[in-house]
Scaffold this motif. Structure first.
Motif, PDB file in Angstrom:
ATOM      1  N   THR A  28     -29.664 -39.317  25.185  1.00  0.00           N
ATOM      2  CA  THR A  28     -30.262 -40.442  24.514  1.00  0.00           C
ATOM      3  C   THR A  28     -30.560 -40.742  23.632  1.00  0.00           C
ATOM      4  O   THR A  28     -30.427 -39.010  23.107  1.00  0.00           O
ATOM      5  CB  THR A  28     -31.956 -40.295  24.917  1.00  0.00           C
ATOM      6  OG1 THR A  28     -32.376 -38.870  24.695  1.00  0.00           O
ATOM      7  CG2 THR A  28     -32.083 -40.235  26.575  1.00  0.00           C
ATOM      8  N   VAL A  29     -30.286 -41.328  23.043  1.00  0.00           N
ATOM      9  CA  VAL A  29     -30.117 -41.625  21.200  1.00  0.00           C
ATOM     10  C   VAL A  29     -31.470 -42.001  20.611  1.00  0.00           C
ATOM     11  O   VAL A  29     -31.741 -43.217  21.265  1.00  0.00           O
ATOM     12  CB  VAL A  29     -28.870 -41.849  21.145  1.00  0.00           C
ATOM     13  CG1 VAL A  29     -29.239 -42.146  19.303  1.00  0.00           C
ATOM     14  CG2 VAL A  29     -27.923 -41.541  21.457  1.00  0.00           C
ATOM     15  N   GLU A  40     -32.123 -45.120  23.331  1.00  0.00           N
ATOM     16  CA  GLU A  40     -31.676 -45.943  24.179  1.00  0.00           C
ATOM     17  C   GLU A  40     -31.046 -44.682  24.392  1.00  0.00           C
ATOM     18  O   GLU A  40     -30.316 -43.358  24.594  1.00  0.00           O
ATOM     19  CB  GLU A  40     -30.600 -46.070  23.094  1.00  0.00           C
ATOM     20  CG  GLU A  40     -28.961 -46.996  23.473  1.00  0.00           C
ATOM     21  CD  GLU A  40     -27.720 -47.515  23.051  1.00  0.00           C
ATOM     22  OE1 GLU A  40     -26.707 -47.565  22.995  1.00  0.00           O
ATOM     23  OE2 GLU A  40     -28.407 -47.496  20.871  1.00  0.00           O
ATOM     24  N   LYS A  41     -30.256 -45.184  26.631  1.00  0.00           N
ATOM     25  CA  LYS A  41     -29.603 -43.976  26.748  1.00  0.00           C
ATOM     26  C   LYS A  41     -28.211 -43.796  26.742  1.00  0.00           C
ATOM     27  O   LYS A  41     -27.657 -45.461  27.023  1.00  0.00           O
ATOM     28  CB  LYS A  41     -30.018 -44.308  28.253  1.00  0.00           C
ATOM     29  CG  LYS A  41     -31.847 -44.168  28.464  1.00  0.00           C
ATOM     30  CD  LYS A  41     -31.810 -44.571  30.047  1.00  0.00           C
ATOM     31  CE  LYS A  41     -33.617 -43.988  30.227  1.00  0.00           C
ATOM     32  NZ  LYS A  41     -33.672 -44.037  31.960  1.00  0.00           N
ATOM     33  N   LEU A  96     -23.235 -35.705  21.760  1.00  0.00           N
ATOM     34  CA  LEU A  96     -24.946 -35.355  20.773  1.00  0.00           C
ATOM     35  C   LEU A  96     -25.168 -35.438  19.956  1.00  0.00           C
ATOM     36  O   LEU A  96     -25.793 -35.072  19.950  1.00  0.00           O
ATOM     37  CB  LEU A  96     -25.190 -35.287  22.608  1.00  0.00           C
ATOM     38  CG  LEU A  96     -25.486 -35.860  23.552  1.00  0.00           C
ATOM     39  CD1 LEU A  96     -25.613 -34.810  24.642  1.00  0.00           C
ATOM     40  CD2 LEU A  96     -25.853 -37.173  23.652  1.00  0.00           C
ATOM     41  N   PHE A  97     -23.885 -34.263  19.298  1.00  0.00           N
ATOM     42  CA  PHE A  97     -24.263 -33.184  18.564  1.00  0.00           C
ATOM     43  C   PHE A  97     -24.135 -34.257  17.435  1.00  0.00           C
ATOM     44  O   PHE A  97     -23.778 -34.561  16.352  1.00  0.00           O
ATOM     45  CB  PHE A  97     -23.355 -32.177  18.665  1.00  0.00           C
ATOM     46  CG  PHE A  97     -24.883 -31.158  19.508  1.00  0.00           C
ATOM     47  CD1 PHE A  97     -26.541 -31.311  18.890  1.00  0.00           C
ATOM     48  CD2 PHE A  97     -24.988 -30.781  20.635  1.00  0.00           C
ATOM     49  CE1 PHE A  97     -27.086 -30.844  20.006  1.00  0.00           C
ATOM     50  CE2 PHE A  97     -25.291 -30.307  21.345  1.00  0.00           C
ATOM     51  CZ  PHE A  97     -26.724 -30.008  21.248  1.00  0.00           C
ATOM     52  N   LYS A  98     -22.347 -33.823  17.677  1.00  0.00           N
ATOM     53  CA  LYS A  98     -21.906 -34.236  15.834  1.00  0.00           C
ATOM     54  C   LYS A  98     -21.682 -36.271  16.114  1.00  0.00           C
ATOM     55  O   LYS A  98     -21.988 -36.782  14.454  1.00  0.00           O
ATOM     56  CB  LYS A  98     -19.886 -34.808  16.726  1.00  0.00           C
ATOM     57  CG  LYS A  98     -19.660 -32.701  15.751  1.00  0.00           C
ATOM     58  CD  LYS A  98     -19.845 -32.614  14.442  1.00  0.00           C
ATOM     59  CE  LYS A  98     -18.967 -31.151  14.352  1.00  0.00           C
ATOM     60  NZ  LYS A  98     -19.757 -30.814  12.209  1.00  0.00           N
ATOM     61  N   GLN A  99     -21.793 -37.522  16.558  1.00  0.00           N
ATOM     62  CA  GLN A  99     -21.352 -38.537  16.616  1.00  0.00           C
ATOM     63  C   GLN A  99     -22.320 -39.162  16.265  1.00  0.00           C
ATOM     64  O   GLN A  99     -22.333 -39.441  15.291  1.00  0.00           O
ATOM     65  CB  GLN A  99     -20.643 -39.350  18.049  1.00  0.00           C
ATOM     66  CG  GLN A  99     -20.903 -40.459  17.234  1.00  0.00           C
ATOM     67  CD  GLN A  99     -19.753 -41.060  19.077  1.00  0.00           C
ATOM     68  OE1 GLN A  99     -19.376 -40.069  19.948  1.00  0.00           O
ATOM     69  NE2 GLN A  99     -19.376 -42.567  18.868  1.00  0.00           N
ATOM     70  N   LEU A 105     -28.875 -40.101  14.100  1.00  0.00           N
ATOM     71  CA  LEU A 105     -29.191 -40.244  14.931  1.00  0.00           C
ATOM     72  C   LEU A 105     -29.979 -39.080  15.658  1.00  0.00           C
ATOM     73  O   LEU A 105     -29.433 -38.286  15.619  1.00  0.00           O
ATOM     74  CB  LEU A 105     -28.536 -41.365  16.058  1.00  0.00           C
ATOM     75  CG  LEU A 105     -28.143 -42.315  15.609  1.00  0.00           C
ATOM     76  CD1 LEU A 105     -27.273 -42.930  17.036  1.00  0.00           C
ATOM     77  CD2 LEU A 105     -28.922 -43.775  15.657  1.00  0.00           C
ATOM     78  N   ASP A 106     -30.936 -39.522  16.416  1.00  0.00           N
ATOM     79  CA  ASP A 106     -31.306 -38.405  16.927  1.00  0.00           C
ATOM     80  C   ASP A 106     -31.271 -38.184  18.573  1.00  0.00           C
ATOM     81  O   ASP A 106     -32.197 -39.118  18.834  1.00  0.00           O
ATOM     82  CB  ASP A 106     -33.117 -38.000  17.397  1.00  0.00           C
ATOM     83  CG  ASP A 106     -33.854 -37.309  16.393  1.00  0.00           C
ATOM     84  OD1 ASP A 106     -33.164 -36.463  15.946  1.00  0.00           O
ATOM     85  OD2 ASP A 106     -35.022 -37.324  15.975  1.00  0.00           O
TER      86      ASP A 106
END
Length: 144
Positions: A28-29, A40-41, A96-99, A105-106
């Protein structure tokens, strides 16, 4: 002579884990839009960099189930599947981490991300079963 085919079960379980991973959200973001925070999923179906290796892994695992008569080829195909699954893990971590961090974004994992390591474990167990069958066949060949 009886060869234990437990690796077929392991390959099948790895295939099921990868198929479920393709369908469900992998993260999720959270991003701010105006005054509210929108979650957002992230789905595998919309991320082509993740969908292609995951789908190829599923297809190769399906083919690998039916390669039980050719153990060396089955081991090679399962090793390729293992590498593709590890690529999927790397892409998920990158997304999930870099982009997400670059875009401000979280991002966080979901519970379903455990399916990728589970698939890796089942693939490793399948490789162990194939190695055990090859060892049994070699011992029978020595007896002849």
């Amino acid at each position: 002579m009886q060869i234990q085919r437990i690796q077929t079960v392991y390959i099948f379980l790895a295939m099921v884990a990868m198929m479920i991973f393709i369908i469900i959200p992998f993260g999720t973001v959270d991003h701010a839009s105006g005054q509210s925070i929108v979650t957002e999923k992230l789905y595998t179906m919309y991320e082509y960099g993740l969908l292609i290796p995951a789908a190829v892994t599923v297809l190769l695992l399906i083919v690998d189930i039916f390669l039980y008569r050719n153990l060396p080829l089955q081991r090679k195909v399962l090793t390729i599947c293992l590498l593709l699954t590890l690529c999927c893990i790397a892409v998920v971590c990158f997304a999930l981490f870099k982009q997400a961090r670059v875009e401000g974004l979280d991002a966080c994992f979901t519970v379903w991300d455990i399916l990728l390591p589970v698939a890796v474990v089942f693939e490793l167990l399948g490789l162990g079963g194939i190695a055990r069958d090859i060892k049994i066949l070699n011992s029978y060949n020595r007896l002849r």
